[in-house]
Design a protein around this motif. Sequence first.
Motif, PDB file in Angstrom:
ATOM      1  N   VAL A  26       0.216  -3.563   3.760  1.00 17.56           N
ATOM      2  CA  VAL A  26       1.255  -4.585   3.788  1.00 17.56           C
ATOM      3  C   VAL A  26       1.839  -4.569   5.187  1.00 17.56           C
ATOM      4  N   ILE A  27       1.863  -5.742   5.852  1.00 13.82           N
ATOM      5  CA  ILE A  27       2.426  -5.841   7.194  1.00 13.82           C
ATOM      6  C   ILE A  27       3.592  -6.802   7.180  1.00 13.82           C
ATOM      7  N   ASP A  28       4.544  -6.592   8.102  1.00 12.18           N
ATOM      8  CA  ASP A  28       5.668  -7.511   8.198  1.00 12.18           C
ATOM      9  C   ASP A  28       5.321  -8.651   9.149  1.00 12.18           C
ATOM     10  N   LEU A  29       6.292  -9.501   9.452  1.00 11.02           N
ATOM     11  CA  LEU A  29       6.028 -10.674  10.284  1.00 11.02           C
ATOM     12  C   LEU A  29       5.637 -10.309  11.704  1.00 11.02           C
ATOM     13  N   GLY A  31       3.621  -7.856  12.352  1.00 13.85           N
ATOM     14  CA  GLY A  31       2.321  -7.205  12.278  1.00 13.85           C
ATOM     15  C   GLY A  31       2.392  -5.703  12.123  1.00 13.85           C
ATOM     16  N   ARG A  32       3.594  -5.160  11.879  1.00 11.00           N
ATOM     17  CA  ARG A  32       3.732  -3.711  11.716  1.00 11.00           C
ATOM     18  C   ARG A  32       3.374  -3.315  10.292  1.00 11.00           C
ATOM     19  N   LEU A  33       2.733  -2.165  10.147  1.00 11.03           N
ATOM     20  CA  LEU A  33       2.344  -1.637   8.844  1.00 11.03           C
ATOM     21  C   LEU A  33       3.580  -1.096   8.129  1.00 11.03           C
ATOM     22  N   THR A  34       3.842  -1.629   6.925  1.00 10.23           N
ATOM     23  CA  THR A  34       4.986  -1.148   6.132  1.00 10.23           C
ATOM     24  C   THR A  34       4.545  -0.336   4.926  1.00 10.23           C
ATOM     25  N   THR A  35       3.314  -0.560   4.453  1.00  5.70           N
ATOM     26  CA  THR A  35       2.801   0.165   3.283  1.00  5.70           C
ATOM     27  C   THR A  35       1.288   0.283   3.403  1.00  5.70           C
ATOM     28  N   ALA A  36       0.767   1.440   2.987  1.00  6.03           N
ATOM     29  CA  ALA A  36      -0.686   1.637   2.924  1.00  6.03           C
ATOM     30  C   ALA A  36      -0.983   2.515   1.727  1.00  6.03           C
ATOM     31  N   ASN A  37      -1.900   2.089   0.872  1.00  7.99           N
ATOM     32  CA  ASN A  37      -2.186   2.881  -0.319  1.00  7.99           C
ATOM     33  C   ASN A  37      -3.103   4.057   0.011  1.00  7.99           C
ATOM     34  N   TRP A 105     -12.723  -8.100   3.985  1.00  7.72           N
ATOM     35  CA  TRP A 105     -11.266  -8.115   3.818  1.00  7.72           C
ATOM     36  C   TRP A 105     -10.768  -9.468   3.304  1.00  7.72           C
ATOM     37  N   ALA A 106      -9.572  -9.450   2.766  1.00  2.00           N
ATOM     38  CA  ALA A 106      -8.864 -10.666   2.353  1.00  2.00           C
ATOM     39  C   ALA A 106      -7.392 -10.473   2.657  1.00  2.00           C
ATOM     40  N   ALA A 107      -6.807 -11.444   3.336  1.00  2.00           N
ATOM     41  CA  ALA A 107      -5.389 -11.390   3.709  1.00  2.00           C
ATOM     42  C   ALA A 107      -4.649 -12.525   3.001  1.00  2.00           C
ATOM     43  N   THR A 108      -3.499 -12.197   2.423  1.00  2.00           N
ATOM     44  CA  THR A 108      -2.695 -13.169   1.665  1.00  2.00           C
ATOM     45  C   THR A 108      -1.249 -13.090   2.127  1.00  2.00           C
ATOM     46  N   PRO A 109      -0.623 -14.229   2.406  1.00  2.00           N
ATOM     47  CA  PRO A 109       0.785 -14.184   2.817  1.00  2.00           C
ATOM     48  C   PRO A 109       1.663 -13.632   1.698  1.00  2.00           C
ATOM     49  N   LEU A 110       2.667 -12.867   2.082  1.00  2.00           N
ATOM     50  CA  LEU A 110       3.633 -12.296   1.137  1.00  2.00           C
ATOM     51  C   LEU A 110       4.889 -13.151   1.201  1.00  2.00           C
ATOM     52  N   GLU A 117       7.239 -13.452   4.355  1.00  2.00           N
ATOM     53  CA  GLU A 117       7.874 -12.258   4.907  1.00  2.00           C
ATOM     54  C   GLU A 117       6.857 -11.230   5.379  1.00  2.00           C
ATOM     55  N   GLY A 118       5.607 -11.560   5.307  1.00  2.00           N
ATOM     56  CA  GLY A 118       4.574 -10.625   5.746  1.00  2.00           C
ATOM     57  C   GLY A 118       3.251 -11.007   5.139  1.00  2.00           C
ATOM     58  N   ALA A 119       2.354 -10.040   5.023  1.00  2.00           N
ATOM     59  CA  ALA A 119       1.040 -10.303   4.457  1.00  2.00           C
ATOM     60  C   ALA A 119       0.498  -9.056   3.789  1.00  2.00           C
ATOM     61  N   VAL A 120      -0.366  -9.271   2.780  1.00  2.00           N
ATOM     62  CA  VAL A 120      -1.072  -8.188   2.103  1.00  2.00           C
ATOM     63  C   VAL A 120      -2.544  -8.286   2.510  1.00  2.00           C
ATOM     64  N   ILE A 121      -3.103  -7.178   2.992  1.00  2.00           N
ATOM     65  CA  ILE A 121      -4.502  -7.145   3.426  1.00  2.00           C
ATOM     66  C   ILE A 121      -5.246  -6.147   2.555  1.00  2.00           C
ATOM     67  N   VAL A 122      -6.253  -6.651   1.808  1.00  2.00           N
ATOM     68  CA  VAL A 122      -7.094  -5.813   0.958  1.00  2.00           C
ATOM     69  C   VAL A 122      -8.462  -5.689   1.633  1.00  2.00           C
ATOM     70  N   PHE A 123      -8.966  -4.453   1.757  1.00  2.00           N
ATOM     71  CA  PHE A 123     -10.257  -4.291   2.454  1.00  2.00           C
ATOM     72  C   PHE A 123     -11.102  -3.205   1.796  1.00  2.00           C
ATOM     73  N   HIS A 124     -12.416  -3.305   1.994  1.00  2.00           N
ATOM     74  CA  HIS A 124     -13.393  -2.338   1.514  1.00  2.00           C
ATOM     75  C   HIS A 124     -14.273  -1.896   2.690  1.00  2.00           C
ATOM     76  N   ASP A 125     -14.897  -0.735   2.513  1.00  2.00           N
ATOM     77  CA  ASP A 125     -15.911  -0.256   3.461  1.00  2.00           C
ATOM     78  C   ASP A 125     -17.173  -1.097   3.261  1.00  2.00           C
ATOM     79  N   PHE A 126     -17.416  -2.007   4.217  1.00  2.00           N
ATOM     80  CA  PHE A 126     -18.551  -2.918   4.085  1.00  2.00           C
ATOM     81  C   PHE A 126     -19.879  -2.184   4.178  1.00  2.00           C
ATOM     82  N   SER A 127     -19.871  -1.023   4.794  1.00  2.00           N
ATOM     83  CA  SER A 127     -21.127  -0.279   4.946  1.00  2.00           C
ATOM     84  C   SER A 127     -21.624   0.268   3.619  1.00  2.00           C
TER      85      SER A 127
END
Length: 617
Positions: A26-29, A31-37, A105-110, A117-127
Amino acid sequence: MNGEDSPPEIGFMRAVFDSLGAGVFVIDLAGRLTTANPRARRLLGRSGKNLLGSDMHDLLHRGPDGGEVPRSRCPMLTVLDDGQPNEGSEEFLLRGDGSLLPIIWAATPLRHDGATEGAVIVFHDFSLHRDAAQQTAAHLAALEGLTARLSMVAEVSTVLISTMDMSDMLNRLAGLLVPDMGDWAAVDVRTPGQTGELQRVAVHALGDHAAARSLTGPLPPLPESSRSALARALRSAQPVVLDADALAERPEAPLDVAHQELFERLGGTSAVVVPLHTRRQVFGALTVARTAAGSSYSEAELLVLADLARRAGLVMEGAELFEQQRHVAETMQRQLLTPLPQVGNLRMAARYLPAQSAAEIGGDWYDSFLLGDGVLTMVIGDVVGHDLKAAAHMAEVRNMLRALAWDRTEPPSLIMRRLDEAMTHTSDAPMATCVFSRIEGPEEGPWRLHWVNAGHPPPLLITADGHTRFLEEGHGPLLGLSSALHMGLGWPNAHADLPARSTLLLYTDGLVESRSRDIEAGLVTLRRHAAALARRDIEEFLDELLARIGPSGDDVALLALRIPPAGAEDEPPRQHAHSPAAANRSAPGSRVEDTPVRDTSEPELSAPDGPPADDAA
């Protein structure tokens, strides 16, 4: 509201967020990282301290050769500018050890309150995947699974608040859990007022509906020494998970045998027993089971089931409190509905019907008493509100009116003004409607009505030949309004002759108004039925009127007066018309005598000077 009894979405969503098989940022407006699972941290080989607060693009985004990518060309940041979702499969992130991680990856506005107020970025190891199609399918499956669970939680929540019938609610709850959460589900609840008694109120199973229905009914009491899953769930208010080994254990107590019968009849290799509870008490337990070999329940599923069971417990507690409030309010009202006085040949009757829902019980009342000068009064009123407090305020207003009126010979308008001032300056009762009237005349007649109306539905006068007229004169503001706002409004005195053998009806708005019918239509219906019943005995008149109109929702109070024939000699009072039992009757057709035959004829509404409407001729 404390944390336990507040909607527990936070714990559930945290479990989902932490257990997703995809990295999530989760990044803010800026582009700073606010949350990472946790999955994101493992894929990148970085700690939360290293990630959180850092600029996502500068720290992580790299080209295929490891070089930095211009910020203007970062597709993951475009969602912050245009607010549109974006996705791709040709980007690379920099791991903590310096290696590159190819991602899909897929990015969706929050958004919050309509603003990004930011964006959620979901990603996988493509390899880890041979092609983009496989990765996209896995990504969509994860999102669909999450959406399905959230949709089920929302659907169950709707069911829980859609009815106050607890059996219906629990039956529908069990049905919604099959097959998403199990192959069958059962609900056992404690029987109100009987310590230790249990009742199985619902069983739903895939395919075998007859077997499921046969398993409902009374259960043995909860034994003190039992260590069965059902007993542990009821005592500890904690979920109990059953695997194949636990299900193979031999039951001992009768309740354990009854619970085991579910598995013998419907099958099961794994199950969860979750209590229906609140912080204050446990109402019962929900059992959900799967029959496939090797099946089990995940931590996320346990959270969902526990959450749903606790929500059901809150609804059950609310229903119990509503029923208690209803009982107290109804008892209070009935204690105040005193026997009606007997004055010569005048005949009086009254009815009170409590609201069908505890949330609707309120401040309706009727009253009739003799003043110091021997004049008979008739009162009908309704204090604003639908709760126990409204019933208490009703008692307060009723008693104030009695105290102000009983020793005074002044016109009704002055009594109403005194009551309005008393409510404003000496009471915390809210506004109220009321009709206060005096019935005056010699014993042999004629009789005359003197009244004022403080915002209440108008009295209805029905002559013996079926002519009807609403007495709309004497109308003034609600009680508790004029004096409080210094409006200087008053209540004009009104007068009307009461013809021999006529009926005067006072009523509260629950008789003529409901959620499905406006008051104008209700008044027309009341007038039509009252005209048709004009020649019925006063007791039968009220019973049949209620039967024909069928009021629902709000509580209802009725007070009726029958004028004797002209020159009628004084007769002994008929006890059934004035006894406490008759005054407090709560349903039509509950007379000690034979229930009157209902006349189904429906004459047209008659105007005051129109042809008679008489179904008793």
